[in-house]
Design a protein around this motif. Structure first.
Motif, PDB file in Angstrom:
ATOM      1  N   GLY A 271      19.040  15.267  18.196  1.00 55.23           N
ATOM      2  CA  GLY A 271      17.621  16.241  18.186  1.00 55.23           C
ATOM      3  C   GLY A 271      17.840  17.485  18.496  1.00 55.23           C
ATOM      4  N   THR A 272      19.077  17.956  18.470  1.00 64.04           N
ATOM      5  CA  THR A 272      19.347  19.376  19.181  1.00 64.04           C
ATOM      6  C   THR A 272      19.223  20.516  18.035  1.00 64.04           C
ATOM      7  OG1 THR A 272      21.739  19.047  18.644  1.00 64.04           O
ATOM      8  CG2 THR A 272      20.901  18.717  21.190  1.00 64.04           C
ATOM      9  N   ASN A 273      18.975  21.524  18.222  1.00 66.81           N
ATOM     10  CA  ASN A 273      18.437  22.468  17.397  1.00 66.81           C
ATOM     11  C   ASN A 273      18.504  24.053  18.031  1.00 66.81           C
ATOM     12  OD1 ASN A 273      15.912  22.822  18.068  1.00 66.81           O
ATOM     13  ND2 ASN A 273      15.488  21.094  16.760  1.00 66.81           N
ATOM     14  N   ALA A 274      17.905  25.077  17.410  1.00 65.66           N
ATOM     15  CA  ALA A 274      18.032  26.347  17.964  1.00 65.66           C
ATOM     16  C   ALA A 274      16.929  26.192  19.078  1.00 65.66           C
ATOM     17  CB  ALA A 274      17.420  27.547  16.789  1.00 65.66           C
ATOM     18  N   ARG A 275      16.126  25.243  19.206  1.00 60.34           N
ATOM     19  CA  ARG A 275      15.248  25.382  20.513  1.00 60.34           C
ATOM     20  C   ARG A 275      16.020  24.961  21.804  1.00 60.34           C
ATOM     21  NH1 ARG A 275      12.150  28.192  22.212  1.00 60.34           N
ATOM     22  NH2 ARG A 275      10.539  26.413  22.902  1.00 60.34           N
ATOM     23  N   SER A 276      17.134  24.135  21.626  1.00 62.63           N
ATOM     24  CA  SER A 276      17.458  23.339  22.474  1.00 62.63           C
ATOM     25  C   SER A 276      17.860  24.178  23.979  1.00 62.63           C
ATOM     26  CB  SER A 276      18.580  22.408  22.183  1.00 62.63           C
ATOM     27  OG  SER A 276      18.148  21.453  20.936  1.00 62.63           O
ATOM     28  N   LEU A 277      18.419  25.330  23.832  1.00 61.84           N
ATOM     29  CA  LEU A 277      19.015  26.172  24.801  1.00 61.84           C
ATOM     30  C   LEU A 277      17.657  26.946  25.419  1.00 61.84           C
ATOM     31  CD1 LEU A 277      21.206  27.121  26.357  1.00 61.84           C
ATOM     32  CD2 LEU A 277      21.679  28.896  24.648  1.00 61.84           C
ATOM     33  N   PRO A 278      16.698  27.264  24.718  1.00 62.29           N
ATOM     34  CA  PRO A 278      15.807  27.661  25.653  1.00 62.29           C
ATOM     35  C   PRO A 278      15.085  26.994  26.274  1.00 62.29           C
ATOM     36  CG  PRO A 278      15.702  28.848  23.262  1.00 62.29           C
ATOM     37  CD  PRO A 278      16.784  27.665  23.267  1.00 62.29           C
ATOM     38  N   LEU A 279      14.850  25.738  25.850  1.00 59.57           N
ATOM     39  CA  LEU A 279      14.060  24.602  26.496  1.00 59.57           C
ATOM     40  C   LEU A 279      14.930  24.133  27.975  1.00 59.57           C
ATOM     41  CD1 LEU A 279      12.942  22.325  23.908  1.00 59.57           C
ATOM     42  CD2 LEU A 279      11.491  23.759  25.081  1.00 59.57           C
ATOM     43  N   LEU A 280      16.112  24.220  27.585  1.00 59.97           N
ATOM     44  CA  LEU A 280      17.224  23.903  28.698  1.00 59.97           C
ATOM     45  C   LEU A 280      17.325  24.784  29.766  1.00 59.97           C
ATOM     46  CD1 LEU A 280      19.758  21.884  29.605  1.00 59.97           C
ATOM     47  CD2 LEU A 280      21.004  23.513  28.454  1.00 59.97           C
ATOM     48  N   GLU A 281      17.337  26.086  29.483  1.00 54.67           N
ATOM     49  CA  GLU A 281      17.351  27.288  30.385  1.00 54.67           C
ATOM     50  C   GLU A 281      15.864  27.522  31.247  1.00 54.67           C
ATOM     51  OE1 GLU A 281      19.483  30.355  28.372  1.00 54.67           O
ATOM     52  OE2 GLU A 281      21.182  29.482  28.725  1.00 54.67           O
ATOM     53  N   ALA A 282      14.877  26.744  30.594  1.00 51.39           N
ATOM     54  CA  ALA A 282      13.653  27.052  31.495  1.00 51.39           C
ATOM     55  C   ALA A 282      13.634  26.453  32.763  1.00 51.39           C
ATOM     56  CB  ALA A 282      12.700  26.442  30.583  1.00 51.39           C
ATOM     57  N   THR A 283      14.636  25.403  32.803  1.00 49.26           N
ATOM     58  CA  THR A 283      14.993  24.802  34.191  1.00 49.26           C
ATOM     59  C   THR A 283      16.456  25.215  34.510  1.00 49.26           C
ATOM     60  OG1 THR A 283      13.450  23.134  33.577  1.00 49.26           O
ATOM     61  CG2 THR A 283      14.654  22.535  35.430  1.00 49.26           C
ATOM     62  N   PRO A 284      16.629  26.042  35.568  1.00 53.67           N
ATOM     63  CA  PRO A 284      18.046  26.470  35.858  1.00 53.67           C
ATOM     64  C   PRO A 284      18.798  25.383  36.285  1.00 53.67           C
ATOM     65  CG  PRO A 284      16.573  27.876  36.694  1.00 53.67           C
ATOM     66  CD  PRO A 284      15.680  26.740  36.163  1.00 53.67           C
ATOM     67  N   ALA A 285      18.447  24.102  36.944  1.00 51.76           N
ATOM     68  CA  ALA A 285      19.066  23.126  37.625  1.00 51.76           C
ATOM     69  C   ALA A 285      19.576  22.443  36.373  1.00 51.76           C
ATOM     70  CB  ALA A 285      18.380  22.339  38.556  1.00 51.76           C
ATOM     71  N   LEU A 286      18.953  22.133  35.421  1.00 50.38           N
ATOM     72  CA  LEU A 286      19.174  21.434  34.153  1.00 50.38           C
ATOM     73  C   LEU A 286      20.470  22.195  33.163  1.00 50.38           C
ATOM     74  CD1 LEU A 286      16.245  19.701  32.413  1.00 50.38           C
ATOM     75  CD2 LEU A 286      18.024  18.814  33.447  1.00 50.38           C
ATOM     76  N   ALA A 287      20.073  23.423  33.388  1.00 57.35           N
ATOM     77  CA  ALA A 287      21.002  24.274  32.371  1.00 57.35           C
ATOM     78  C   ALA A 287      22.505  24.408  33.153  1.00 57.35           C
ATOM     79  CB  ALA A 287      20.451  25.828  32.397  1.00 57.35           C
ATOM     80  N   ARG A 288      22.675  24.300  34.529  1.00 62.45           N
ATOM     81  CA  ARG A 288      23.737  24.250  35.466  1.00 62.45           C
ATOM     82  C   ARG A 288      24.357  22.854  35.221  1.00 62.45           C
ATOM     83  NH1 ARG A 288      20.706  27.035  39.179  1.00 62.45           N
ATOM     84  NH2 ARG A 288      20.262  24.974  40.249  1.00 62.45           N
ATOM     85  N   ALA A 289      23.645  21.933  34.861  1.00 62.14           N
ATOM     86  CA  ALA A 289      24.438  20.534  34.661  1.00 62.14           C
ATOM     87  C   ALA A 289      24.825  20.179  33.148  1.00 62.14           C
ATOM     88  CB  ALA A 289      23.225  19.551  34.871  1.00 62.14           C
TER      89      ALA A 289
END
Length: 342
Positions: A271-289
């Motif tokens: 399900g990944t697409n161009a929206r995946s990274l902005p959604l991920l980086e909305a939560t810094p702890a998730l982005a780091r993981a």
């Protein structure tokens, strides 16, 4: 910025360690060789660290031809990964139906929902399903008003795995797993070892239905055999070209799993697409993981119109002086945010 020369991508292991890993997925049952060759070349040149292919000699050879072209044009050579399963799995199927049973009045919704353009007139005039294009997404199955479409599974026999891998010589293997298959999973691992290959990573692809406890069992089996895991969290399989909801599903699976996962890099998929990274980086702890991402359906759909134009001109996308720069910029637009994460 369009037209600028991107920085060289990090080596694959460094990309995993820094959260900038990008994998392109051709499809575990995709055998559209012309498209694989073009897309492998374009996405390698765009900076992908790994190309994930069907465990099929022709598909791997097509990808290698595309990579050879990309390397000549300045790309770093990506890993080639082939996909296997420890049993029946939606990634290893193709749709099939007998077109003679379709009523002439049918509006053929199956054609409209097929992202691979593998059905009917869209499939170069072929009746039914063009098998080499179909990658098993399953969207046509509920679309048929008469229920005429069926899925046909394609799982590699145990005795064929080791010799095939020895022939293909990939740098990595992806192993799709489902609940209750620990023994089958371990048998597949033993077949990997029997191939004699020194694999960089074994990517374990699992959706939400596989419990964390089972993933720890898979990890124990990998560690006992000296194999290094990469955990592919499959949010909503083969749906990245659909929209926001699928990107949310992939990120949500990471959010639920990240604190209880076995050791190893965690990669978004399904399900990944161009929206995946902005959604991920909305939560810094998730982005780091998150170690990175895999793009499948969205990557193909992005370049599909150009692929078809190239084919209609009787050539390849890579060697078309008008289409190739456009394709490369589109591919870079998808990969660049991940490759340049800070």
């Amino acid at each position: 910025m369009p037209g600028r020369i991107p920085a060289p991508p990090l080596p694959p292991e460094a990309a995993l360690a820094s959260g900038r890993w990008v994998k392109w997925i051709a499809g575990a049952s995709n055998q559209d060789l012309a498209a694989i060759e073009d897309l492998a070349g374009i996405y390698a040149l765009a900076g992908a660290h790994c190309l994930d292919l069907a465990a099929d000699a022709a598909a791997v050879a097509a990808a290698r031809r595309g990579v050879a072209w990309a390397v000549v044009h300045g790309a770093a050579r990506p890993w080639l990964m082939v996909s296997l399963s420890d049993g029946e799995d939606p990634h290893f199927r193709k749709a099939w139906f007998d077109p003679s049973r379709c009523p002439p009045s049918c509006p053929r919704p199956c054609e409209r929902v097929c992202p691979a353009l593998a059905i009917g007139e869209q499939a170069a005039g072929a009746p039914g399903v063009l098998a080499e294009r179909c990658y098993g997404c399953g969207r046509c199955l509920p679309a048929c008003p008469l229920g005429l479409i069926e899925e046909r599974s394609r799982v590699l026999e145990p005795e064929a795995v080791a010799p095939l891998l020895a022939e293909l010589r990939p740098e990595a293997v992806e192993l799709h797993t489902r609940p209750g298959r620990q023994r089958a999973f371990e048998q597949r691992l033993d077949q990997l070892l029997a191939s004699g290959l020194s694999l960089r990573r074994v990517a374990v692809s699992a959706g939400a239905e596989v419990s964390t406890a089972e993933l720890w069992q898979r990890f124990a089996a990998l560690r006992a055999r000296g194999l290094r895991p990469l955990w592919q969290l499959d949010g909503r399989p083969m749906s990245g070209d659909v929209g926001d909801g699928t990107a949310r599903a992939a990120v949500a699976l990471l959010a639920r799993r990240r604190q209880r996962m076995p050791p190893g890099p965690l990669q978004l998929a399904g399900g990944t697409n161009a929206r995946s990274l902005p959604l991920l980086e909305a939560t810094p702890a998730l982005a780091r993981a998150c170690a990175g991402v895999a793009f499948g359906g969205v990557a193909r759909r992005l370049l599909q119109p150009l692929l078809l134009q190239g084919q209609n001109r009787g050539g390849t996308l890579r060697h078309d002086s008008e289409l190739q720069p456009r394709a490369l910029e589109l591919a870079r637009s998808l990969l660049r945010p991940w490759l340049e994460r800070t």
